[in-house]
Design an enzyme around this catalytic site. Sequence first.
Site, short mmCIF file in Angstrom:
data_model
loop_
_atom_site.label_atom_id
_atom_site.label_comp_id
_atom_site.label_asym_id
_atom_site.label_seq_id
_atom_site.Cartn_x
_atom_site.Cartn_y
_atom_site.Cartn_z
N ARG A 68 10.30 -1.92 -2.17
CA ARG A 68 10.40 -1.90 -3.63
C ARG A 68 11.71 -1.26 -4.09
NH1 ARG A 68 5.48 1.16 -5.73
NH2 ARG A 68 6.00 2.36 -3.89
N ASN A 98 3.68 -2.96 -5.08
CA ASN A 98 2.82 -3.11 -3.91
C ASN A 98 1.46 -3.60 -4.40
OD1 ASN A 98 4.69 -2.18 -2.07
ND2 ASN A 98 3.89 -0.10 -2.03
#
Length: 89
Positions: free
Chosen positions: A18, A36
Amino acid sequence: MMRRRVRVLGRVQGVFFRYECSRQAEARGVAGWVRNRHDGTVEAVFEGQEAAVEAMVAWTGHGPSGARVERVDQTQERIEGLTGFRIIA
């Protein structure tokens, strides 16, 4: 301008996916978000110039050095006019 949603499967959580995705998107001027998912995948939305969005989709095919991407599913969506890029916790 275009918008793509991707779902990245493989070893993609716990490897700074990320964070690095956000950095790559900001460097390319791509708006959107990354998060996520509970199933162990990473989901992201990219909006921007076609070449920049395509570059982000291509980047998700390998991710950061610790990732092991098995597959990237993608869909084209209607542009929403997002600004900035954020990591969703």
